[in-house]
Design an enzyme around this catalytic site. Structure first.
Site, PDB file in Angstrom:
ATOM      1  N   CYS A  55       1.735  13.930  -0.267  1.00 14.72           N
ATOM      2  CA  CYS A  55       0.999  15.090  -0.768  1.00 14.72           C
ATOM      3  C   CYS A  55       1.679  16.291  -0.547  1.00 14.72           C
ATOM      4  O   CYS A  55       1.076  17.442  -0.104  1.00 14.72           O
ATOM      5  CB  CYS A  55      -0.514  14.930  -0.632  1.00 14.72           C
ATOM      6  SG  CYS A  55      -0.534  14.807   1.174  1.00 14.72           S
ATOM      7  N   CYS A  72       1.553   3.430   5.888  1.00 11.94           N
ATOM      8  CA  CYS A  72       0.736   4.760   6.135  1.00 11.94           C
ATOM      9  C   CYS A  72      -0.441   4.897   5.288  1.00 11.94           C
ATOM     10  O   CYS A  72      -0.597   5.911   4.410  1.00 11.94           O
ATOM     11  CB  CYS A  72       2.025   5.885   5.693  1.00 11.94           C
ATOM     12  SG  CYS A  72       3.551   5.729   6.566  1.00 11.94           S
ATOM     13  N   ALA A  73      -1.529   3.848   5.167  1.00  8.31           N
ATOM     14  CA  ALA A  73      -2.495   3.846   4.198  1.00  8.31           C
ATOM     15  C   ALA A  73      -3.733   4.520   4.608  1.00  8.31           C
ATOM     16  O   ALA A  73      -4.580   4.744   3.675  1.00  8.31           O
ATOM     17  CB  ALA A  73      -2.774   2.258   4.190  1.00  8.31           C
ATOM     18  N   PRO A 117      -6.270   7.540   4.309  1.00  7.31           N
ATOM     19  CA  PRO A 117      -7.642   6.788   4.806  1.00  7.31           C
ATOM     20  C   PRO A 117      -8.138   5.714   4.095  1.00  7.31           C
ATOM     21  O   PRO A 117      -8.850   4.966   4.390  1.00  7.31           O
ATOM     22  CB  PRO A 117      -8.875   8.149   4.474  1.00  7.31           C
ATOM     23  CG  PRO A 117      -7.854   8.617   3.219  1.00  7.31           C
ATOM     24  CD  PRO A 117      -6.441   8.542   3.401  1.00  7.31           C
ATOM     25  N   GLY A 118      -7.317   4.993   3.107  1.00  3.64           N
ATOM     26  CA  GLY A 118      -7.449   3.836   2.524  1.00  3.64           C
ATOM     27  C   GLY A 118      -7.888   3.875   1.203  1.00  3.64           C
ATOM     28  O   GLY A 118      -8.202   2.667   0.740  1.00  3.64           O
ATOM     29  N   SER A 119      -8.097   5.023   0.462  1.00  5.70           N
ATOM     30  CA  SER A 119      -8.568   4.703  -0.958  1.00  5.70           C
ATOM     31  C   SER A 119      -7.712   4.161  -1.823  1.00  5.70           C
ATOM     32  O   SER A 119      -8.120   3.475  -2.688  1.00  5.70           O
ATOM     33  CB  SER A 119      -8.632   6.384  -1.601  1.00  5.70           C
ATOM     34  OG  SER A 119      -7.791   7.312  -1.322  1.00  5.70           O
ATOM     35  N   LYS A 120      -6.249   4.439  -1.564  1.00  9.33           N
ATOM     36  CA  LYS A 120      -5.283   3.790  -2.436  1.00  9.33           C
ATOM     37  C   LYS A 120      -4.981   2.391  -2.148  1.00  9.33           C
ATOM     38  O   LYS A 120      -5.089   1.516  -3.204  1.00  9.33           O
ATOM     39  CB  LYS A 120      -3.841   4.483  -2.152  1.00  9.33           C
ATOM     40  CG  LYS A 120      -3.973   5.814  -3.048  1.00  9.33           C
ATOM     41  CD  LYS A 120      -2.334   6.434  -2.640  1.00  9.33           C
ATOM     42  CE  LYS A 120      -2.367   7.169  -1.104  1.00  9.33           C
ATOM     43  NZ  LYS A 120      -3.271   7.834  -0.777  1.00  9.33           N
TER      44      LYS A 120
END
Length: 693
Positions: free
Chosen positions: A267, A167-168, A170-173
């Site tokens: 979140c 569940c990545a 938008p990809g910042s993590k």
């Protein structure tokens, strides 16, 4: 003033930006009733909690890249840009200097309340804004919400780990995780799948992973940035997501290797998406999973412990404290896994208090939930039966048969192309295949000889994007990723993968090697290259990055002595910091270059070039494309810019006299000779003259 909206009391914003829109009132009575009943906010803090939710979220940034480079950016921010903001006033108000996130290691993450409107009101702020934009474009700074930085830190990933980010979007993590794996530039190719997978949309569920990051977003922790949540929030959102979240977390736990760590984060502040999912997962694991105590892993982070008792509420406000009290008509909406365990001993053994809930008013962030689980043994339904011994077959026979199966079919030639249409229907543009270089390919030996590559170089991990004709670029992947690509080409469509390490040079055959080095992959390649390396000084780097083709005589005598005996062709330019000169750049730089007949040039993208110039104390001019020139000046003193010139081309072809003028930042003798040669080749231009503008 209305505290809920921070605007004059009105239901509609006056006509202004884009004509004005109805104002979203930051109030939701059901939301307040629900969370007050659950008591997730400490007593006496409710007003601060709601006030924080109604305030805009501060901007946060994270310094990225190799640790040594990140420290240089941090030094530049603190000692130049932040210092210039001290005591600065805009419209009579003192500007608030950005502050570091107290819990993020080594001050590599900062937050600021400076708005875009304020950033345009002062030359100092504009300069700071330009720096942020440019460094973000070049990937050295990342805009990322503060709370989303927490899961990668708690995952505690290292270069030898394998990671799956579920569940990545938008990809910042995901990007943060990749940076953690590549933090040490002395590790050329970490043994992990994410080395070049971050741009690839593909399933990885058949791989056994060491570490897992599961992030799910439903919303009410994002009220400060997604204000639509205020009017759309109901408990139905969480009730609908609970089942999906539990299935994803369960699947992740299945893939986790024993001893591995899994981070589950949302979140959302809602226990139905948070503690209820964790409690159900722990219960069904039958001791295979346990919650880790991470209370001391991020000093400075303020959090509330997970709760052990909660109730379930429907969207119309009806409460249920246990599954037995839910009427049959509600069973499709409310499930037994949404309630806390009844058995007090079982509940206590789960240690749900080890979960972390981040409340917005504690450190001016969004709302967030994190739980870290460790896998002690296989999940109950995954426990393997005893190994069956087949009579008449020894280990060698089994190994050989397995290898024959793996090497059969299209996998033998290393082609990872689009899967057969009968197996999987894929949509979109048909991608070029990824083809691994065969062991006996004649393309590689000249490269190996030219750059004196170390015998440990993993040439089997090189690939191209074509099965026929000349290979234009060579890409590199990790050993683990190669195995995934070769053995699963029929299960996935690969959009992009690998890092570009070599590019074909049109005239390369004349210089003993047809391929020049690519800046994109130079930090991966450099540890294996044992030849054609020129060590340069800080002054050499400045000249090489501000001039197109500087002659040898413009560079230091040490650099000239290294370059003069090298054959023409691609080279590595390496800057090593001098620890005895702390005021100079203290991180190593590796650049791709070209050794010409009497000059050296670099092949470095514009954003990366500007980044290095800033790190060396050079101020890049804010003037946009001033007649095609780029001027760099040093903070103390000046770094002489080159005079703009007019290139005058006189054309007498077909008896018609034409004069064309081109303004350029500089024109060396070699550039002029090159243009003349080109003109002679196309038989159109008689001569060229240059003159100062």
């Amino acid at each position: 003033m209305d505290k809920r909206t921070n605007k004059p009391n009105a239901s509609v914003v006056p006509q202004g930006w884009e004509g004005g829109y109805p104002e979203i009132v930051k109030e939701n009575k059901l939301f307040e009733h629900y969370y007050q009943e659950l008591k997730i906010v400490p007593e006496g803090e409710w007003d601060q909690f709601m006030e924080a939710l109604r305030e805009p979220l501060p901007a946060t940034l994270r310094i990225t890249g190799y640790k040594s480079h990140a420290k240089e950016i941090l030094h530049c921010l603190k000692n130049k840009y932040f210092k210039e903001l001290e005591d600065l006033e805009v419209d009579g108000q003192k500007v608030e200097v950005p502050q570091p996130l107290s819990w993020y290691p080594e001050e590599l993450a900062w937050h600021t309340n400076l708005s875009r409107k304020i950033l345009r009101k002062s030359p100092q702020l504009e300069k700071f804004h330009q720096f942020l934009v440019s460094e973000t474009e070049s990937g050295n700074i990342s805009r990322q919400e503060a709370v989303s930085m927490i899961p990668p830190l708690l995952l505690n990933a290292h270069p030898h780990h394998k990671i799956l980010d579920m569940c990545a979007a938008p990809g910042s993590k995901t990007t943060q995780l990749i940076e953690m794996l590549h933090a040490d530039m002395n590790v050329p190719f970490p043994g992990m799948l994410w080395t070049a997978l971050w741009r690839v949309g593909m399933p990885l569920c058949w791989v056994v992973f060491k570490f897992l990051n599961i992030f799910l977003s439903s919303g009410d922790g994002t009220m400060r940035k997604n204000i639509d949540v205020w009017k759309k929030w109901t408990t139905l959102n969480s009730l609908q997501l609970h089942g999906l979240q539990l299935r994803i977390a369960t699947r992740g736990a299945e893939q986790l290797v024993e001893g591995g760590r899994m981070v589950y984060s949302t979140c959302s502040l809602n226990p139905i998406e948070d503690e209820a999912v964790i409690a159900s997962l722990l219960e069904k694991s039958e001791g295979a999973l346990e919650l880790a105590d991470v209370s001391s892993e991020l000093p400075g982070l303020k959090w509330m412990p997970g709760i052990t008792h909660w109730k379930v509420m429907t969207k119309d406000g009806q409460w249920f404290t246990e599954w037995e009290g839910v009427p049959h008509s509600r069973h499709t909406q409310i499930r037994p896994t949404m309630f806390p365990p009844k058995d007090p001993e079982k509940l206590q053994a789960m240690h749900l208090e080890r979960c972390l809930r981040i409340l917005p008013h504690h450190q001016n962030t969004g709302g967030f939930f994190v739980a870290v689980l460790v896998k002690k043994s296989s999940m109950p339904w995954n426990k393997r039966p005893p190994k069956v011994t087949v009579s008449g077959l020894d280990d060698t026979d089994i190994t050989e048969r397995t290898e024959n199966v793996e090497n059969s079919g299209s996998k033998k030639d290393g082609v990872c192309g689009p899967p057969p249409s009968k197996k999987m229907k894929l949509f979109g543009f048909k991608e070029d295949p990824f083809v691994f270089i065969p062991e006996d390919d004649p393309l590689f030996p000249p490269i190996q000889k030219f750059y004196a590559l170390d015998p440990s170089f993993p040439k089997m991990n090189l690939l191209t994007r074509t099965t026929e004709g000349k290979k234009r670029q060579l890409y590199m992947v990790s050993k683990e990723l190669r195995n995934v690509l070769v053995n699963n080409s029929e299960r996935m469509k690969v959009i992009n993968t690998g890092i570009k390490v070599w590019c074909r040079n049109n005239s390369g055959e004349d210089f003993d090697c047809a391929f020049r080095l690519a800046q994109e992959g130079i930090y991966t390649l450099y540890p294996f290259i044992k030849s054609r390396i020129i060590t340069v000084s800080i002054e050499d780097v400045k000249i090489l990055l501000t001039q197109e083709n500087p002659f040898f005589r413009k560079l230091s005598s040490e650099t000239y002595s290294q370059a003069k005996d090298l054959a023409k062709g691609s080279i590595v330019l390496k800057y090593e910091p001098d620890p005895t000169k702390p005021d100079t750049l203290q991180c190593p730089i590796v650049l791709c270059g070209w050794r010409g007949k009497a000059s050296i040039r670099t092949f470095v993208p514009k954003n990366e070039r500007l980044h290095y110039l800033r790190m060396m104390g050079l101020e890049v001019s804010a003037e946009k494309k001033k007649e095609g020139t780029v001027v760099a000046q040093q903070s103390a003193g000046s770094f002489a810019p080159l005079e703009p010139q007019l290139l005058v081309v006189r054309n007498f072809r077909s008896g018609i006299r034409r004069v064309r003028c081109y303004k350029v930042s500089f024109l060396t003798d070699q550039t002029e000779r090159g243009i003349k040669c080109l003109c002679e080749h196309i038989h159109t231009i008689v001569y060229i003259e240059t003159r100062a503008s």
